[in-house]
Motif scaffolding. Sequence first.
Motif, PDB file in Angstrom:
ATOM      1  N   ILE A 188      29.375  32.666  56.850  1.00 38.51           N
ATOM      2  CA  ILE A 188      28.036  32.185  56.503  1.00 38.51           C
ATOM      3  C   ILE A 188      27.880  32.309  54.990  1.00 38.51           C
ATOM      4  O   ILE A 188      27.987  33.399  54.436  1.00 38.51           O
ATOM      5  N   PRO A 189      27.616  31.206  54.308  1.00 37.89           N
ATOM      6  CA  PRO A 189      27.738  31.210  52.852  1.00 37.89           C
ATOM      7  C   PRO A 189      26.437  31.503  52.116  1.00 37.89           C
ATOM      8  O   PRO A 189      25.345  31.347  52.646  1.00 37.89           O
ATOM      9  N   ILE A 190      26.609  31.935  50.878  1.00 38.47           N
ATOM     10  CA  ILE A 190      25.582  31.768  49.857  1.00 38.47           C
ATOM     11  C   ILE A 190      26.021  30.611  48.971  1.00 38.47           C
ATOM     12  O   ILE A 190      25.343  29.601  48.884  1.00 38.47           O
ATOM     13  N   ALA A 191      27.193  30.777  48.349  1.00 40.83           N
ATOM     14  CA  ALA A 191      27.657  29.758  47.413  1.00 40.83           C
ATOM     15  C   ALA A 191      29.178  29.765  47.371  1.00 40.83           C
ATOM     16  O   ALA A 191      29.782  30.776  46.995  1.00 40.83           O
ATOM     17  N   SER A 192      29.777  28.653  47.729  1.00 36.63           N
ATOM     18  CA  SER A 192      31.233  28.610  47.850  1.00 36.63           C
ATOM     19  C   SER A 192      31.940  28.818  46.520  1.00 36.63           C
ATOM     20  O   SER A 192      33.108  29.221  46.503  1.00 36.63           O
ATOM     21  N   SER A 193      31.279  28.581  45.399  1.00 35.49           N
ATOM     22  CA  SER A 193      31.935  28.768  44.105  1.00 35.49           C
ATOM     23  C   SER A 193      32.148  30.243  43.783  1.00 35.49           C
ATOM     24  O   SER A 193      32.967  30.576  42.918  1.00 35.49           O
ATOM     25  N   GLN A 194      31.411  31.145  44.461  1.00 31.30           N
ATOM     26  CA  GLN A 194      31.567  32.575  44.197  1.00 31.30           C
ATOM     27  C   GLN A 194      31.875  33.403  45.440  1.00 31.30           C
ATOM     28  O   GLN A 194      32.405  34.517  45.320  1.00 31.30           O
ATOM     29  N   ASP A 195      31.574  32.924  46.628  1.00 27.40           N
ATOM     30  CA  ASP A 195      31.789  33.709  47.843  1.00 27.40           C
ATOM     31  C   ASP A 195      33.266  34.044  48.032  1.00 27.40           C
ATOM     32  O   ASP A 195      34.131  33.178  47.853  1.00 27.40           O
ATOM     33  N   ILE A 196      33.539  35.274  48.431  1.00 22.74           N
ATOM     34  CA  ILE A 196      34.912  35.687  48.711  1.00 22.74           C
ATOM     35  C   ILE A 196      34.874  36.892  49.645  1.00 22.74           C
ATOM     36  O   ILE A 196      33.994  37.751  49.534  1.00 22.74           O
ATOM     37  N   ALA A 197      35.794  36.944  50.578  1.00 22.19           N
ATOM     38  CA  ALA A 197      35.950  38.110  51.439  1.00 22.19           C
ATOM     39  C   ALA A 197      37.026  39.019  50.870  1.00 22.19           C
ATOM     40  O   ALA A 197      37.946  38.562  50.177  1.00 22.19           O
ATOM     41  N   GLY A 198      36.913  40.322  51.173  1.00 22.19           N
ATOM     42  CA  GLY A 198      37.909  41.245  50.650  1.00 22.19           C
ATOM     43  C   GLY A 198      37.963  42.544  51.425  1.00 22.19           C
ATOM     44  O   GLY A 198      37.070  42.856  52.218  1.00 22.19           O
ATOM     45  N   PRO A 199      39.005  43.339  51.196  1.00 25.19           N
ATOM     46  CA  PRO A 199      39.207  44.604  51.901  1.00 25.19           C
ATOM     47  C   PRO A 199      38.230  45.689  51.460  1.00 25.19           C
ATOM     48  O   PRO A 199      37.868  45.783  50.287  1.00 25.19           O
ATOM     49  N   MET A 200      37.857  46.531  52.422  1.00 24.03           N
ATOM     50  CA  MET A 200      37.108  47.761  52.160  1.00 24.03           C
ATOM     51  C   MET A 200      37.774  48.848  52.988  1.00 24.03           C
ATOM     52  O   MET A 200      37.814  48.772  54.219  1.00 24.03           O
ATOM     53  N   THR A 201      38.331  49.846  52.331  1.00 32.05           N
ATOM     54  CA  THR A 201      39.166  50.857  52.987  1.00 32.05           C
ATOM     55  C   THR A 201      38.947  52.217  52.330  1.00 32.05           C
ATOM     56  O   THR A 201      38.327  52.320  51.277  1.00 32.05           O
ATOM     57  N   ARG A 202      39.509  53.252  52.943  1.00 27.84           N
ATOM     58  CA  ARG A 202      39.407  54.575  52.337  1.00 27.84           C
ATOM     59  C   ARG A 202      40.445  54.792  51.237  1.00 27.84           C
ATOM     60  O   ARG A 202      40.195  55.527  50.288  1.00 27.84           O
ATOM     61  N   TYR A 203      41.604  54.173  51.377  1.00 24.83           N
ATOM     62  CA  TYR A 203      42.717  54.462  50.489  1.00 24.83           C
ATOM     63  C   TYR A 203      43.268  53.183  49.886  1.00 24.83           C
ATOM     64  O   TYR A 203      43.183  52.099  50.466  1.00 24.83           O
ATOM     65  N   VAL A 204      43.864  53.334  48.707  1.00 26.65           N
ATOM     66  CA  VAL A 204      44.315  52.164  47.944  1.00 26.65           C
ATOM     67  C   VAL A 204      45.423  51.419  48.675  1.00 26.65           C
ATOM     68  O   VAL A 204      45.421  50.192  48.753  1.00 26.65           O
ATOM     69  N   ASN A 205      46.394  52.149  49.224  1.00 25.12           N
ATOM     70  CA  ASN A 205      47.476  51.479  49.936  1.00 25.12           C
ATOM     71  C   ASN A 205      46.956  50.655  51.112  1.00 25.12           C
ATOM     72  O   ASN A 205      47.446  49.553  51.379  1.00 25.12           O
ATOM     73  N   ASP A 206      45.954  51.177  51.814  1.00 26.54           N
ATOM     74  CA  ASP A 206      45.368  50.438  52.938  1.00 26.54           C
ATOM     75  C   ASP A 206      44.750  49.129  52.460  1.00 26.54           C
ATOM     76  O   ASP A 206      44.850  48.096  53.132  1.00 26.54           O
ATOM     77  N   ALA A 207      44.095  49.183  51.305  1.00 27.96           N
ATOM     78  CA  ALA A 207      43.494  47.970  50.750  1.00 27.96           C
ATOM     79  C   ALA A 207      44.562  46.932  50.421  1.00 27.96           C
ATOM     80  O   ALA A 207      44.378  45.734  50.654  1.00 27.96           O
ATOM     81  N   GLU A 208      45.695  47.399  49.897  1.00 24.16           N
ATOM     82  CA  GLU A 208      46.771  46.462  49.579  1.00 24.16           C
ATOM     83  C   GLU A 208      47.358  45.837  50.851  1.00 24.16           C
ATOM     84  O   GLU A 208      47.618  44.626  50.897  1.00 24.16           O
ATOM     85  N   VAL A 209      47.557  46.649  51.885  1.00 21.00           N
ATOM     86  CA  VAL A 209      48.082  46.117  53.145  1.00 21.00           C
ATOM     87  C   VAL A 209      47.158  45.035  53.694  1.00 21.00           C
ATOM     88  O   VAL A 209      47.602  43.959  54.106  1.00 21.00           O
ATOM     89  N   LEU A 210      45.860  45.317  53.690  1.00 19.98           N
ATOM     90  CA  LEU A 210      44.903  44.345  54.215  1.00 19.98           C
ATOM     91  C   LEU A 210      44.814  43.114  53.321  1.00 19.98           C
ATOM     92  O   LEU A 210      44.749  41.981  53.816  1.00 19.98           O
TER      93      LEU A 210
END
Length: 540
Positions: free
Chosen positions: A266-288
């Motif tokens: 569900i958008p606000i604005a396609s020119s800026q919208d982006i999904a991304g990882p949220m994790t406890r640890y940095v390696n987990d964020a990279e895996v995702l």
Amino acid sequence: MSTSRLYCFKDHFLTAAIRRLSPFLAVAIIGGCTLAPTSSTTSPTTLATSPLATTDLRFTSVADVVPKLQEGSLTSVELTQYYLDQIAANNQQGLTLRAVVDINPDALAIARELDKERAAGKVRSPLHGLPILIKANIATQDQLPTTAGAEVLAGHLTPADAELVKRLRKQGAVILGKTNLSEWAYFRGFKGISGWSGLGGQTVNPYRTTHSPCGSSSGSGVAVAADFTLLAIGTETDGSIICPSSVNGIVGVKPTRGSVPGAGIIPIASSQDIAGPMTRYVNDAEVLLRGIVDPSALAQMSSRTTPVKRVVLVRAFDDSMSGVNTLTDELAEDLSDNGLTVINVNKWQLPDGLEAAERTVLIYEFKRDLSAWLRDYKAPKRAESLTAIQAYNQSTAARNLRYFGQEFFELADAVDLVKDQADYKQALKTSRQLSEAFLTDLLTQHQADAIITPSNGPAWKIDYEAGDSFGFYTWTPAAVAGYPTVTLRAGDQDGLPLGVSLIGRPYDELRLLGLAKTLETNGLGFKPSTNLTQAGSKYK
């Protein structure tokens, strides 16, 4: 009903940290522990519990659980059940964090099938069998409603998965449920309340439950910090991954523009919208991250792996509060000790005209992009258009407009997509030029690989009359320019987490994550709230 409680080594977070650093050391320290039963309460929204594996899963990591899944000492069913139990303990009772709005009734069945695949020698990806929560503005073709937290979309089941969800399913992730958010991703009224939605109520901060979780990816941030999930997905237009990651003390990644598929969100604005990882640890964020980005984007990221050696450290907010000053002092020393060149700068002033241009872009694209989503994902008649949504909200104002209005809907609905197109295009050009120049000039002037800046101040007390009180924040230039940002906990103010943002050039995600790993190894990063060992949790 019983689960297992580890008695002889009571600092479970330290136990998990030892396991991540050295499995052999963990065996030496924990090997003689005995297990004893303890009781647990099950929420009616989750399936019945089953005995957990005889291992401490509290605040665990991908690096910890994947070897256990591989060797068979842990199953995806057990891991999934663990998080269902944690949600039951503290989501609607216990700490009453209200981070999760819907549980996937098929989660255990999916996990069971993925365990069978693993037993048969089929492992789809590093995400195989790993539970993940996703924000409630991301479409799923299952029994989970896609609502953006809005009552007008209550119960709405979409006819297709978002492209991001297709990718996660193909790689074997277990969609555990959906998280609450600031309603309509914080783009309904001028005086929004972070973490509040008409459907999900008020998500609260696990470090201090009277305080804000920030937003709009509030539920994802809190769920990760509260140990409701191994991994989570947030979405951002301007700060909606970075802020909740910062105030909840976790790792957040706002990827390069266009690197993660946005179709179905569900958008606000396609020119800026982006999904991304949220994790406890940095390696987990990279895996995702590796699992969700487009292959072409991953190829570009993988070609840019030269370690960060020279950074700009923003000191413009040192006088705002003692915790920020301590954060930047210690960070400068830490970076230098690790061989990086640190250039201190005392200014962070957005270019004139950037915010006005951005606002024009967001309002125009909201009309265009949300109208298309409502049509393509078969919204109910009461939500078939921006006009219809406003009418519904007005008819239910006592519930849905009690804290703030719907001014952004009104402004967007008034847009003429044809007549206003020229102004929109100019605003899009201006906003990108100003934001890109702001960041590029800083990097180029100092011959730096990255910019490091405090992300924002700490969480503030929730106030429905005054609205949110962000204090300072630094996420806008990267959000508008589409440059990548990684945030992680780097300090605290009166017991509340303070995050720091690492900003780089397009496709520098892996370089930034490499720097974040260095900082994490040196002691920065996630530390669990003591509240979670005092109320509702099975592992007290």
